[in-house]
Design an enzyme around this catalytic site. Structure first.
Site, PDB file in Angstrom:
ATOM      1  CD  GLU A 115      -3.073  -1.267   1.980  1.00 54.57           C
ATOM      2  OE1 GLU A 115      -4.280  -1.307   1.747  1.00 54.57           O
ATOM      3  OE2 GLU A 115      -2.592  -1.469   3.098  1.00 54.57           O
ATOM      4  CB  CYS A 128       3.275   7.175   3.373  1.00 54.96           C
ATOM      5  SG  CYS A 128       3.758   5.902   4.545  1.00 54.96           S
ATOM      6  CB  CYS A 135       8.118  -6.013   8.723  1.00 54.79           C
ATOM      7  SG  CYS A 135       9.515  -5.177   9.516  1.00 54.79           S
ATOM      8  CB  CYS A 139       7.258  -3.446  16.310  1.00 55.69           C
ATOM      9  SG  CYS A 139       8.917  -3.082  15.712  1.00 55.69           S
ATOM     10  N   GLY A 194       7.394  -2.387   6.075  1.00 53.70           N
ATOM     11  CA  GLY A 194       8.764  -2.876   5.996  1.00 53.70           C
ATOM     12  C   GLY A 194       9.786  -2.029   6.720  1.00 53.70           C
ATOM     13  CD  GLU A 195      14.109  -0.903   9.603  1.00 53.78           C
ATOM     14  OE1 GLU A 195      13.355  -0.549  10.535  1.00 53.78           O
ATOM     15  OE2 GLU A 195      14.874  -0.103   9.020  1.00 53.78           O
ATOM     16  CB  SER A 226      10.531   5.808   9.434  1.00 57.36           C
ATOM     17  OG  SER A 226      10.228   5.289  10.711  1.00 57.36           O
ATOM     18  CB  SER A 248      10.247   3.248  15.274  1.00 58.44           C
ATOM     19  OG  SER A 248       9.687   3.554  14.033  1.00 58.44           O
ATOM     20  CG  PHE A 249      13.297   6.637  20.913  1.00 56.55           C
ATOM     21  CD1 PHE A 249      14.558   6.249  20.501  1.00 56.55           C
ATOM     22  CD2 PHE A 249      13.126   7.024  22.233  1.00 56.55           C
ATOM     23  CE1 PHE A 249      15.636   6.244  21.384  1.00 56.55           C
ATOM     24  CE2 PHE A 249      14.196   7.023  23.124  1.00 56.55           C
ATOM     25  CZ  PHE A 249      15.447   6.636  22.690  1.00 56.55           C
ATOM     26  CG  HIS A 250       7.756   3.421  19.146  1.00 57.69           C
ATOM     27  ND1 HIS A 250       7.084   4.538  18.720  1.00 57.69           N
ATOM     28  CD2 HIS A 250       7.972   2.689  18.027  1.00 57.69           C
ATOM     29  CE1 HIS A 250       6.912   4.469  17.412  1.00 57.69           C
ATOM     30  NE2 HIS A 250       7.439   3.369  16.971  1.00 57.69           N
ATOM     31  CG  ASN A 325      -3.395   4.766  13.903  1.00 61.36           C
ATOM     32  OD1 ASN A 325      -4.266   5.585  14.206  1.00 61.36           O
ATOM     33  ND2 ASN A 325      -2.251   5.127  13.347  1.00 61.36           N
ATOM     34  CB  CYS A 368       0.857   5.161  11.432  1.00 63.53           C
ATOM     35  SG  CYS A 368       2.101   6.270  10.979  1.00 63.53           S
TER      36      CYS A 368
HETATM   37  N1  SAH Z   1       9.728  -0.080   9.780  1.00 58.15           N
HETATM   38  C1  SAH Z   1       9.966   1.290   9.905  1.00 58.15           C
HETATM   39  C2  SAH Z   1       9.044   2.172   9.087  1.00 58.15           C
HETATM   40  C3  SAH Z   1       7.592   1.791   8.956  1.00 58.15           C
HETATM   41  S1  SAH Z   1       6.478   2.103  10.264  1.00 58.15           S
HETATM   42  C4  SAH Z   1       9.913   1.691  11.351  1.00 58.15           C
HETATM   43  O1  SAH Z   1       9.504   0.889  12.170  1.00 58.15           O
HETATM   44  O2  SAH Z   1      10.334   2.804  11.664  1.00 58.15           O
HETATM   45  C5  SAH Z   1       6.172   3.848  10.364  1.00 58.15           C
HETATM   46  C6  SAH Z   1       5.838   4.287  11.790  1.00 58.15           C
HETATM   47  O3  SAH Z   1       4.524   3.843  12.200  1.00 58.15           O
HETATM   48  C7  SAH Z   1       6.811   3.706  12.800  1.00 58.15           C
HETATM   49  O4  SAH Z   1       7.209   4.671  13.719  1.00 58.15           O
HETATM   50  C8  SAH Z   1       5.976   2.636  13.474  1.00 58.15           C
HETATM   51  O5  SAH Z   1       6.496   2.333  14.728  1.00 58.15           O
HETATM   52  C9  SAH Z   1       4.615   3.288  13.503  1.00 58.15           C
HETATM   53  N2  SAH Z   1       3.495   2.352  13.733  1.00 58.15           N
HETATM   54  C10 SAH Z   1       3.425   1.050  13.414  1.00 58.15           C
HETATM   55  N3  SAH Z   1       2.236   0.526  13.802  1.00 58.15           N
HETATM   56  C11 SAH Z   1       1.541   1.531  14.367  1.00 58.15           C
HETATM   57  C12 SAH Z   1       0.228   1.618  14.953  1.00 58.15           C
HETATM   58  N4  SAH Z   1      -0.584   0.575  14.981  1.00 58.15           N
HETATM   59  N5  SAH Z   1      -0.167   2.816  15.426  1.00 58.15           N
HETATM   60  C13 SAH Z   1       0.659   3.892  15.354  1.00 58.15           C
HETATM   61  N6  SAH Z   1       1.873   3.860  14.819  1.00 58.15           N
HETATM   62  C14 SAH Z   1       2.338   2.697  14.329  1.00 58.15           C
HETATM   63 FE1  SF4 Z   2       8.527  -3.637  10.965  1.00 60.09          FE
HETATM   64 FE2  SF4 Z   2       8.458  -0.983  11.454  1.00 60.09          FE
HETATM   65 FE3  SF4 Z   2       6.306  -2.537  11.949  1.00 60.09          FE
HETATM   66 FE4  SF4 Z   2       8.482  -2.744  13.474  1.00 60.09          FE
HETATM   67  S1  SF4 Z   2       7.130  -0.912  13.258  1.00 60.09           S
HETATM   68  S2  SF4 Z   2       7.283  -4.460  12.633  1.00 60.09           S
HETATM   69  S3  SF4 Z   2      10.090  -2.424  11.992  1.00 60.09           S
HETATM   70  S4  SF4 Z   2       7.197  -2.122   9.939  1.00 60.09           S
END
Ligand code: SAH
Ligand code: SF4
Length: 394
Positions: A115, A128, A135, A139, A194-195, A226, A248-250, A325, A368
């Site tokens: 997508e 985007c 992936c 996570c 994807g990463e 990212s 993606s710090f979190h 989300n 996202c």
């Molecule tokens: N794999 C890469 C880029 C894709 S994800 C990464 O992890 O950085 C893009 C962003 O969306 C990342 O910061 C990811 O952590 C966040 N994300 C993934 N799932 C989400 C969700 N369900 N709600 C909000 N953000 C989310």
């Molecule tokens: Fe992969 Fe990014 Fe999702 Fe983590 S947040 S599973 S690295 S797409």
């Protein structure tokens, strides 16, 4: 290929040959295209110029037909047509949200689908894009992470997402028209599925085309990659791509980050921060984006906000707060609006920009982390419908 042609490309940039078929020119680096053209009989002396001309037709004017490349001799065009194709992913569905967000489901070789989301904003538009089908990382809050990796996208499939979006936006200029500075598609973020740093070479080659003056012509400041924190590739990103970085710090402790972003067990917060501190910036205004998903009761306390500030001390940063989300079966809940505002306030008072990302395109499930869930849900209901109708064969 002539015997003297140097093998300069690594395995990732070798032109992708369709089985028995011609080579796709989309996504080839300058070097790879030059080698391919020479291999197909273009005189070595002309090859560099031809690459520039073909890049302009494909990436600046959106041309897919060799016959339209009027500054190339007719016989040469016929020759190209025999040996090469100009292929982009196929758009399977296109949805437009009430807020103008557009979501495309595109099909790539092998029948896989990814997508792509276009987000219009005041004075700019962000695309985007995805770098992998699925992936390899897991996570725990991300729906893509529940899906096994199917494969890496090729450079052509990555830059191809930009080409199909520009098709749909109808913003290809007439060949030879003066450069138009107002762009509907002005920014790219690698934040889809994807990463990107686990598909480094293909992402790099595609982004080089995005930034090239004879390519898509976007400034490196308008491209953001990212990553979940693939530390060894962060330095390479600076050296070989030079785009903006989001991470993606979190979480603010290794204990919590290990659970949310398991790659943290390999490269922990301290190691990640050291790599980010070393990430070079072209200008003072360039900052690293810290993405922080707001999960109720998990990472959203005042203490987390204060710890985050201490951790990133000295790094030019902006902090992007993403309300979680939700997706079916997700083990977390979104933090309340009050909690998110309180968290943002602490960060803002410490001197950092802390925008709360408003989910865009919610009515078409384009936010996202929802991309894959939307598709899978649609599939499930199709299957359900078929089952109900007694059509489910196998
Ligand atoms: N794999 C890469 C880029 C894709 S994800 C990464 O992890 O950085 C893009 C962003 O969306 C990342 O910061 C990811 O952590 C966040 N994300 C993934 N799932 C989400 C969700 N369900 N709600 C909000 N953000 C989310
Ligand atoms: Fe992969 Fe990014 Fe999702 Fe983590 S947040 S599973 S690295 S797409």
């Amino acid at each position: 290929m002539s015997a003297s042609a140097p093998i300069t490309q690594d395995v990732h940039t070798i032109p992708r040959k369709l089985p028995e078929g011609p080579v796709n020119l989309v996504g080839l680096t300058r070097d790879a295209m030059r080698t391919a053209l020479i291999g197909a009989g273009t005189p070595e002396k002309q090859a560099k110029m031809r690459v520039g001309q073909i890049w302009q037709w494909i990436y600046q004017w959106g041309v897919r037909d060799f016959d339209a490349m009027t500054n190339l001799a007719k016989t040469y065009r016929a020759d190209l047509k025999e040996k090469f194709v100009i292929e982009v992913p196929e758009v399977v569905t296109r949805q437009v949200s009430d807020d103008g967000t557009r979501k495309y489901l595109v099909r790539i070789a092998g029948g896989h689908e990814v997508e792509v989301v276009y987000i219009p904003e005041e004075g700019r538009g962000t695309l985007c894009i995805s770098s992998q089908v699925g992936c390899t990382l897991t996570c725990s809050f991300c729906h893509t992470g529940t899906q096994k990796l199917v494969r890496n996208l090729t450079a052509g499939e990555i830059i191809g997402q930009v080409l199909v979006a520009r098709d749909d936006l109808g913003e290809w200029p007439e060949p030879g028209a003066p450069k138009d500075e107002t762009r509907l598609l002005s920014n790219i973020v690698l934040m889809g599925m994807g990463e990107p740093l686990y598909n480094f070479e293909n992402v790099r080659d595609a982004m080089k085309i995005a930034m090239d003056d004879q390519g898509i012509q976007l400034s490196r400041r308008r491209i953001t990659l990212s990553t979940s924190g693939v530390v060894p590739e962060i330095e390479r990103t600076a050296e070989e791509i030079g785009c903006q970085l989001a991470v993606s710090f979190h979480a603010t402790t290794d204990e919590v980050r290990d659970r949310l972003v398991p790659i943290n067990k390999r490269w922990n917060i301290e190691t990640l921060l050291a790599a980010l501190r070393a990430y070079p910036r072209g200008r003072n205004s360039e900052r690293i984006t810290f993405e922080y998903v707001m999960l109720n009761g998990v990472n959203d306390s005042d203490e987390d906000a204060r710890r985050l500030i201490r951790l990133i001390d000295g790094i030019p940063a902006k902090i992007n707060l993403i309300p979680f989300n939700e997706w079916p079966g997700a083990p977390y809940k979104r933090s309340s609006n009050n909690r998110i505002r309180a968290f943002a306030d602490i960060i803002y008072k410490a001197g950092y920009a802390s925008p709360i990302r408003t989910p865009r395109g919610e009515d078409i499930m384009a936010a996202c982390g929802q991309l894959k869930s939307a598709t899978e849900r649609a599939r499930k209901s199709r299957r359900q419908i078929e089952a109900d109708a007694g059509l489910a064969g196998e």
